[in-house]
Write a protein that holds these residues in place. Sequence first.
Motif, PDB file in Angstrom:
ATOM      1  N   PRO A 100       0.829  -1.208   0.000  1.00 10.56           N
ATOM      2  CA  PRO A 100       0.000   0.000   0.000  1.00 10.56           C
ATOM      3  C   PRO A 100       0.862   1.256   0.000  1.00 10.56           C
ATOM      4  O   PRO A 100       1.973   1.256   0.536  1.00 10.56           O
ATOM      5  CB  PRO A 100      -0.811  -0.118   1.296  1.00 10.56           C
ATOM      6  CG  PRO A 100      -0.764  -1.564   1.661  1.00 10.56           C
ATOM      7  CD  PRO A 100       0.554  -2.076   1.165  1.00 10.56           C
TER       8      PRO A 100
ATOM      9  N   ARG B 138      -4.245   4.197 -14.841  1.00 12.74           N
ATOM     10  CA  ARG B 138      -4.320   5.545 -14.280  1.00 12.74           C
ATOM     11  C   ARG B 138      -2.959   6.229 -14.233  1.00 12.74           C
ATOM     12  O   ARG B 138      -1.910   5.582 -14.296  1.00 12.74           O
ATOM     13  CB  ARG B 138      -4.874   5.486 -12.850  1.00 12.74           C
ATOM     14  CG  ARG B 138      -6.311   5.028 -12.745  1.00 12.74           C
ATOM     15  CD  ARG B 138      -6.702   4.909 -11.283  1.00 12.74           C
ATOM     16  NE  ARG B 138      -6.458   6.152 -10.553  1.00 12.74           N
ATOM     17  CZ  ARG B 138      -6.454   6.238  -9.220  1.00 12.74           C
ATOM     18  NH1 ARG B 138      -6.668   5.152  -8.487  1.00 12.74           N
ATOM     19  NH2 ARG B 138      -6.237   7.393  -8.624  1.00 12.74           N
TER      20      ARG B 138
ATOM     21  N   ASP C 112      -2.192   8.627  -2.606  1.00 10.50           N
ATOM     22  CA  ASP C 112      -3.515   8.181  -3.024  1.00 10.50           C
ATOM     23  C   ASP C 112      -3.671   6.693  -2.702  1.00 10.50           C
ATOM     24  O   ASP C 112      -3.051   5.835  -3.335  1.00 10.50           O
ATOM     25  CB  ASP C 112      -3.691   8.430  -4.528  1.00 10.50           C
ATOM     26  CG  ASP C 112      -5.097   8.116  -5.021  1.00 10.50           C
ATOM     27  OD1 ASP C 112      -5.860   7.453  -4.287  1.00 10.50           O
ATOM     28  OD2 ASP C 112      -5.427   8.530  -6.148  1.00 10.50           O
ATOM     29  N   THR C 113      -4.518   6.372  -1.725  1.00 10.96           N
ATOM     30  CA  THR C 113      -4.648   4.986  -1.264  1.00 10.96           C
ATOM     31  C   THR C 113      -5.371   4.099  -2.274  1.00 10.96           C
ATOM     32  O   THR C 113      -5.375   2.869  -2.119  1.00 10.96           O
ATOM     33  CB  THR C 113      -5.403   4.944   0.072  1.00 10.96           C
ATOM     34  OG1 THR C 113      -6.687   5.572  -0.081  1.00 10.96           O
ATOM     35  CG2 THR C 113      -4.613   5.662   1.157  1.00 10.96           C
ATOM     36  N   THR C 114      -5.996   4.694  -3.305  1.00 15.69           N
ATOM     37  CA  THR C 114      -6.679   3.890  -4.318  1.00 15.69           C
ATOM     38  C   THR C 114      -5.744   3.458  -5.448  1.00 15.69           C
ATOM     39  O   THR C 114      -6.161   2.723  -6.349  1.00 15.69           O
ATOM     40  CB  THR C 114      -7.872   4.668  -4.918  1.00 15.69           C
ATOM     41  OG1 THR C 114      -7.367   5.813  -5.632  1.00 15.69           O
ATOM     42  CG2 THR C 114      -8.825   5.131  -3.830  1.00 15.69           C
ATOM     43  N   PHE C 115      -4.500   3.930  -5.403  1.00 17.80           N
ATOM     44  CA  PHE C 115      -3.529   3.580  -6.442  1.00 17.80           C
ATOM     45  C   PHE C 115      -2.437   2.727  -5.811  1.00 17.80           C
ATOM     46  O   PHE C 115      -1.742   3.164  -4.899  1.00 17.80           O
ATOM     47  CB  PHE C 115      -2.914   4.848  -7.043  1.00 17.80           C
ATOM     48  CG  PHE C 115      -1.998   4.590  -8.210  1.00 17.80           C
ATOM     49  CD1 PHE C 115      -2.500   4.479  -9.495  1.00 17.80           C
ATOM     50  CD2 PHE C 115      -0.624   4.464  -8.024  1.00 17.80           C
ATOM     51  CE1 PHE C 115      -1.653   4.245 -10.573  1.00 17.80           C
ATOM     52  CE2 PHE C 115       0.225   4.222  -9.093  1.00 17.80           C
ATOM     53  CZ  PHE C 115      -0.303   4.113 -10.376  1.00 17.80           C
ATOM     54  N   ARG C 116      -2.298   1.502  -6.306  1.00 20.41           N
ATOM     55  CA  ARG C 116      -1.338   0.563  -5.720  1.00 20.41           C
ATOM     56  C   ARG C 116      -0.699  -0.266  -6.819  1.00 20.41           C
ATOM     57  O   ARG C 116      -1.375  -0.673  -7.776  1.00 20.41           O
ATOM     58  CB  ARG C 116      -2.052  -0.349  -4.725  1.00 20.41           C
ATOM     59  CG  ARG C 116      -1.173  -1.367  -4.027  1.00 20.41           C
ATOM     60  CD  ARG C 116      -1.963  -2.080  -2.953  1.00 20.41           C
ATOM     61  NE  ARG C 116      -1.196  -3.115  -2.276  1.00 20.41           N
ATOM     62  CZ  ARG C 116      -1.637  -3.812  -1.231  1.00 20.41           C
ATOM     63  NH1 ARG C 116      -2.837  -3.567  -0.741  1.00 20.41           N
ATOM     64  NH2 ARG C 116      -0.877  -4.728  -0.673  1.00 20.41           N
TER      65      ARG C 116
ATOM     66  N   GLN D 256       0.654  -3.228  -9.005  1.00 15.90           N
ATOM     67  CA  GLN D 256       0.132  -4.577  -9.226  1.00 15.90           C
ATOM     68  C   GLN D 256       1.181  -5.423  -9.954  1.00 15.90           C
ATOM     69  O   GLN D 256       1.796  -4.963 -10.921  1.00 15.90           O
ATOM     70  CB  GLN D 256      -1.148  -4.518 -10.068  1.00 15.90           C
ATOM     71  CG  GLN D 256      -2.269  -3.705  -9.447  1.00 15.90           C
ATOM     72  CD  GLN D 256      -2.846  -4.339  -8.197  1.00 15.90           C
ATOM     73  OE1 GLN D 256      -2.890  -5.576  -8.086  1.00 15.90           O
ATOM     74  NE2 GLN D 256      -3.281  -3.522  -7.250  1.00 15.90           N
TER      75      GLN D 256
END
Length: 348
Positions: A48, A86, A104-108, A110
Amino acid sequence: MTKRYKYLSIITLLLAGVGVLSCIDPVGLPIRQVEPRLVVEGLITNEPPPYVIRLSYSGAFSSTNPTPDELVVQGARVTIAEEGGRTVTLEQDPLTPTYYWMRDTTFRGQVGRRYALRVELPDGTRYVTAPELLAEVPPIERLYAEFRQQPEGSREPDHYQVLLDTNDPPVRGNYYRWSGYGYVPHRSTGERLGFAGICCNWCWIPIYAPPTNVLSDALVNGNRLSRVPVLSSPIYTVGRHYLEIRQYSLSREAYQFWRRFEEQRQRTGSLFDPQPASIEGNLHREDQPERIALGYFGASAVSKARLEVPGDTLSVHRYQLRYGDLFTPEGNCLRLFPQSRLSPPSPW
């Protein structure tokens, strides 16, 4: 050493120098004058956020001022883009302006995706990287420590050598890098509190092993990696050590960069050896690809493991007989060692 002997030694060295200079022509050593270059350091992982990118210009620095104002990259627009996905913008840290943060916690990150860094300077100059693959990394199978004793008379502490075992996947082209940190016990004389006794004569201090050593599976593909040394944990006094090791995957290009970096860091030579060349990274000017920044932006998957070394196999009495107060400085332990703590980290 007496003053008379010291003066005689200095005079002898001066006379020897005069004799050498009388036989050898002076040598004009080249002084490298280079234009400041952009320097980048950063990593996106499958953990994260936050992720951080460090930007600066190359130039002179000192331990008291590691990044002078003129070397700070102010007001850059920094973005990380996921290939086919994104793009997120990083924010400059107002207190430590060399750092740009992605919170930004929605971008991780992968596994299996590619990520690129883009830096636009205030004058409009743009730097970009090729998309960097975030490859999978195997788990750490085993983490353990072995005691290592220094030679008799050494003024360096004994230490625990931390080793790990992991299984390399059968597919060729896996590259690894490791880092570690932890807390180890340390004594000091403490701080007197009047009739209340002594405070803060024992604390746990942080230790760090920067991610430098790298490995390729070229010779061990599909086999077990055993007894990989990843951290040396110094023993300043007898007690428990709390340690964490992180195992990173690398792209082939990142492996080559960090291998060259490590080779240059360990290089030793004479004053007259050629000056080492700058290690160019993967960030280049968009309009002039031959203009390459220093440093590297990477993408890594991470596996980690923790280890608690009891320290109960060492004798406090024997250790004190061996080292005495060599590792017991005067003063309050918390003030002597930044980021230290009075109690061990819990849970570990």
